[in-house]
Design an enzyme around this catalytic site. Structure first.
Site, PDB file in Angstrom:
ATOM      1  CG  ASP A  30      -5.662  -1.125  -3.120  1.00  0.00           C
ATOM      2  OD1 ASP A  30      -6.520  -0.275  -3.435  1.00  0.00           O
ATOM      3  OD2 ASP A  30      -4.831  -0.956  -2.214  1.00  0.00           O
ATOM      4  CD  GLN A  72      -3.544   4.337   2.140  1.00  0.00           C
ATOM      5  OE1 GLN A  72      -4.690   3.923   2.160  1.00  0.00           O
ATOM      6  NE2 GLN A  72      -3.086   5.064   1.140  1.00  0.00           N
ATOM      7  CE  LYS A 111      -7.972   4.036   0.396  1.00  0.00           C
ATOM      8  NZ  LYS A 111      -6.562   3.691   0.237  1.00  0.00           N
TER       9      LYS A 111
END
Ligand code: NAP
Length: 280
Positions: free
Chosen positions: A119, A96, A52
């Protein structure tokens, strides 16, 4: 022979488009950072976080890394998220997953401002997607839609069977396929006659998390097969939920593992970040 849907190539095209959009935004004085929070040092998470950060660097978006120890308290994490919610320069916040067991994932997801929820997991983002309002889409299902469309495959009117009903893949996938006017069947571990149902699919999306489970008996002639699963086999080689060599000769198009759905997830995360910077 099926067409092999090249997720690496398509994700690269998307990232190059995003790089241009980010440069235009920069020239207009519009910048922003993605905050990536990792709790603990799970090896798979470390790889995802590194990918990422690299994608941000490629596109020209700042990334801020927060590497917290495994024993971080839930309230400390929530406090950090609140601080990042308030920071003008931070346009996206990503925690995460999975988190250590002592931290409630739902609480953490709900603490992220929906304006920075790149997300697409916040209940407000999920609700907006459900009723077709603008908002951040979850990256893996959104990436699959891009993969199918950019491969020139028509979705409208097709029968799409999805294996899996998780909140991050199966359920949102069904909603997005419905939005694209597919006729959708969702299946799960309690579904009866799974092979027969799958054999009716024009588009079969497999997100069950079972290595090399789906063989020839699940695949309709000329179906499009999207394999979301990602696993290491006994030889430490990456494989999907689909037995590729059995499905490929029957299908009209199929995603490989690796190099199919995986690279699209990060590309769509970057797309959400650029969207967030655009929206200011
Ligand atoms: P998950 O939360 O474990 O969900 C799996 C789903 O499959 C559940 O809904 C489960 O049904 C269903 N299922 C399990 N066994 C089944 C069976 N025998 N027959 C029918 N349905 C069955 O997994 P996930 O998070 O959705 O992820 C799925 C896979 O995709 C995993 O391999 C994951 O690593 C991978 N993944 C890849 C990406 C990427 O970027 N490539 C992103 C996310 C996930 P129940 O609901 O009844 O239990």
């Amino acid at each position: 022979m099926a067409e092999i849907i090249d997720g690496k190539k398509i994700s690269q095209q998307i990232k190059d488009e995003l790089k241009e959009r980010a440069a235009v935004l920069r020239a207009q004085g519009k910048t922003g950072a993605l905050a990536v929070i990792q709790v603990g040092a799970d090896p798979a998470s470390c790889v995802y976080v590194r990918n990422k950060k690299n994608a941000c660097a490629y596109i020209g978006i700042e990334s801020l890394a927060y590497e917290l120890p495994e024993d971080t308290k839930e309230e400390e994490l929530l406090k950090l998220i609140e601080e990042l919610n308030q920071k003008e320069q931070v346009k996206g916040i990503l925690v995460q997953l999975p988190l250590p067991k002592h931290i409630c994932e739902d609480k953490v997801i709900q603490a992220i401002s929906p304006k920075k929820d790149v997300d697409g997991f916040h209940p407000q983002s999920v609700g907006a997607m459900t009723i077709g309002e603008p908002g951040f889409l979850p990256c893996t299902p959104a990436g699959i839609i891009e993969l199918i469309k950019r491969s020139g495959i028509e979705i409208a009117g097709k029968h799409c069977v999805i294996i899996g009903r998780s909140n991050i893949v199966g359920k949102p996938m069904a909603l997005l396929m419905l939005r694209e006017n597919a006729t959708v069947t969702i299946t799960h571990s309690k579904t009866k006659n799974l092979p027969e149902l799958c054999k009716q699919a024009d588009i079969l999306i497999v997100a069950m998390g079972k290595p090399r489970f789906i063989g020839a008996e699940y695949v309709k002639e000329k179906a499009v097969i999207i394999d979301v699963g990602i696993h290491r086999d006994e030889n430490n080689k990456l494989c999907g939920d689909v037995i590729f060599e059995e499905a490929e000769p029957i299908a009209s198009a199929i995603t490989p593992v690796p190099g199919g759905v995986g690279p699209m997830t990060i590309a769509m995360l970057m797309s959400n970040c650029v969207q967030s910077i655009e929206e200011g």
